[in-house]
Design an enzyme around this catalytic site. Structure first.
Site, PDB file in Angstrom:
ATOM      1  N   ARG A  51     -19.789 -27.379 -16.062  1.00  0.00           N
ATOM      2  CA  ARG A  51     -19.706 -26.692 -17.372  1.00  0.00           C
ATOM      3  C   ARG A  51     -19.034 -27.598 -18.404  1.00  0.00           C
ATOM      4  NH1 ARG A  51     -16.924 -20.814 -17.763  1.00  0.00           N
ATOM      5  NH2 ARG A  51     -15.017 -22.046 -17.599  1.00  0.00           N
ATOM      6  N   ARG A 104     -17.981 -40.721 -35.493  1.00  0.00           N
ATOM      7  CA  ARG A 104     -18.251 -42.159 -35.303  1.00  0.00           C
ATOM      8  C   ARG A 104     -17.011 -42.998 -35.557  1.00  0.00           C
ATOM      9  NH1 ARG A 104     -23.391 -42.651 -39.147  1.00  0.00           N
ATOM     10  NH2 ARG A 104     -21.814 -41.600 -40.400  1.00  0.00           N
ATOM     11  N   LYS A 150     -17.328 -24.524 -24.269  1.00  0.00           N
ATOM     12  CA  LYS A 150     -15.909 -24.171 -24.161  1.00  0.00           C
ATOM     13  C   LYS A 150     -15.139 -25.201 -24.980  1.00  0.00           C
ATOM     14  CE  LYS A 150     -12.670 -22.510 -20.638  1.00  0.00           C
ATOM     15  NZ  LYS A 150     -12.275 -21.269 -21.300  1.00  0.00           N
ATOM     16  N   GLU A 183     -18.283 -10.362 -25.181  1.00  0.00           N
ATOM     17  CA  GLU A 183     -17.261 -10.600 -24.156  1.00  0.00           C
ATOM     18  C   GLU A 183     -15.911 -10.272 -24.753  1.00  0.00           C
ATOM     19  OE1 GLU A 183     -17.130 -14.810 -23.195  1.00  0.00           O
ATOM     20  OE2 GLU A 183     -17.525 -15.354 -25.266  1.00  0.00           O
TER      21      GLU A 183
HETATM   22  N1  PMP Z   1     -15.004 -15.883 -22.062  1.00  0.00           N
HETATM   23  C1  PMP Z   1     -14.160 -16.668 -22.743  1.00  0.00           C
HETATM   24  C2  PMP Z   1     -14.240 -16.693 -24.222  1.00  0.00           C
HETATM   25  C3  PMP Z   1     -13.223 -17.451 -22.052  1.00  0.00           C
HETATM   26  O1  PMP Z   1     -12.382 -18.243 -22.715  1.00  0.00           O
HETATM   27  C4  PMP Z   1     -13.189 -17.398 -20.639  1.00  0.00           C
HETATM   28  C5  PMP Z   1     -12.241 -18.281 -19.886  1.00  0.00           C
HETATM   29  N2  PMP Z   1     -10.932 -17.807 -19.866  1.00  0.00           N
HETATM   30  C6  PMP Z   1     -14.075 -16.535 -19.976  1.00  0.00           C
HETATM   31  C7  PMP Z   1     -14.988 -15.807 -20.724  1.00  0.00           C
HETATM   32  C8  PMP Z   1     -14.083 -16.423 -18.490  1.00  0.00           C
HETATM   33  O2  PMP Z   1     -14.604 -17.598 -17.931  1.00  0.00           O
HETATM   34  P1  PMP Z   1     -14.123 -18.139 -16.513  1.00  0.00           P
HETATM   35  O3  PMP Z   1     -14.391 -17.070 -15.526  1.00  0.00           O
HETATM   36  O4  PMP Z   1     -14.943 -19.352 -16.287  1.00  0.00           O
HETATM   37  O5  PMP Z   1     -12.672 -18.427 -16.640  1.00  0.00           O
END
Ligand code: PMP
Length: 284
Positions: A51, A104, A150, A183
């Site tokens: 990832r 750059r 991320k 989320e």
């Molecule tokens: N959504 C967001 C925005 C996150 O920052 C995270 C990580 N803390 C997750 C979901 C969960 O991802 P993971 O299970 O890979 O930690």
């Protein structure tokens, strides 16, 4: 004293400093991972590193290590810190540039690995379940900044977190630009309805959590039907159960959203089962 990996060297915490001209600091130009160590084993290391490299690819940042070298650097840093259970923060910033934002002008992406402890929610919250709200701040629009990256720029999530703080709850649902549930600020969300496990699909504008994917696998192993679908607040309000997943949070029940009880207002049977299966899977 904890030892921090910085570009191939292990340095003491007090000496682990980066330049104020680093574009990670100036612009949030970089990417990161949060990873757990359970019983001296780095949990889902390969998945996290994949990832990380996909985030890097998406922002056109070349990490000057191979995936195997990065895995080794993480494991070596864990070992150097003699950490049996803990949390790893792996950061790759664009590196030092000038005060303009042009990548750059930057040199040498900075690779930093921190090994530390983490505990975000009290034990009692896992037993009783947590209360959340829906934030007014929507999640980043994928065509502007895709939540699948991320990135070091977490302001979007922090704005929603501030809303949660003001409401006196630990987490907040973030909707996408279509008003669908995406989320939470640092966790993925799941619902249970009539025995089916549902979670927003990646196209809903979410980070595809490693814990999320693990929980879906564990559910399928229990012969539970898992659906990646569009979820609305209506679905949250009428759900039998709700829970969140994340590297730091693991699996945690949600019993109230926007002041409304979810299901019976106590952690549900499927949530408890999946939390138990998850804990068994990671060896705790
Ligand atoms: N959504 C967001 C925005 C996150 O920052 C995270 C990580 N803390 C997750 C979901 C969960 O991802 P993971 O299970 O890979 O930690």
């Amino acid at each position: 004293m904890s030892k921090i990996y910085m570009n191939g060297k292990l340095v003491e915490k007090a000496d682990a400093v980066i330049s104020v001209y680093d574009h990670g600091f100036l612009y949030g130009d970089g990417i990161f991972e949060g990873i757990r160590i359970y019983n001296s084993v780095v949990f889902k290391l390969h998945e996290h590193i994949v990832r990380l490299y996909e985030s890097a690819k998406s922002i056109d940042l070349t990490i000057p290590l191979s995936i195997d070298e990065m895995c080794k650097a993480v494991k070596d840093t864990v070992q150097a810190n003699a950490k049996k259970d803990g949390y790893i923060r792996l950061i790759v910033s664009r590196g030092v540039g000038n005060l303009g934002l042009d990548p750059r002008k930057t040199t040498n992406p900075q690779i930093i690995i921190i090994v530390d402890d983490i505990s975000i929610y009290p034990e009692e919250m896992y037993e009783k379940g947590m209360e959340i709200i829906t934030a007014a701040t929507i999640r980043n629009i994928p065509n502007a900044l895709n939540p699948r990256i991320k990135s070091l720029n977490y302001l979007n999530n922090i704005l929603a977190k501030l809303e949660a703080n003001r409401a006196g709850v630990p987490e907040a649902i973030m909707l996408n630009h279509l008003g669908e549930v995406a989320e939470c600020t640092a966790d993925n969300i799941f619902l249970v309805k009539n025995g089916v496990l549902k979670t927003p699909a990646p196209q809903c504008g979410i980070l595809e959590g490693i814990t999320r994917n693990t929980v879906m696998d564990l559910a399928r192993a229990e012969k539970i039907t898992v659906e990646e679908v569009v979820i609305t607040r209506h679905d949250v309000f009428i759900a039998d159960e709700c829970f969140l997943t994340g590297t730091a949070a693991e699996v945690i029940s949600v019993v109230k959203c926007d002041g409304r009880k979810i299901g019976d207002g106590v952690p549900g049977a499927m949530t408890k089962l999946l939390r138990e299966r998850f804990r068994k899977f990671v060896g705790i």
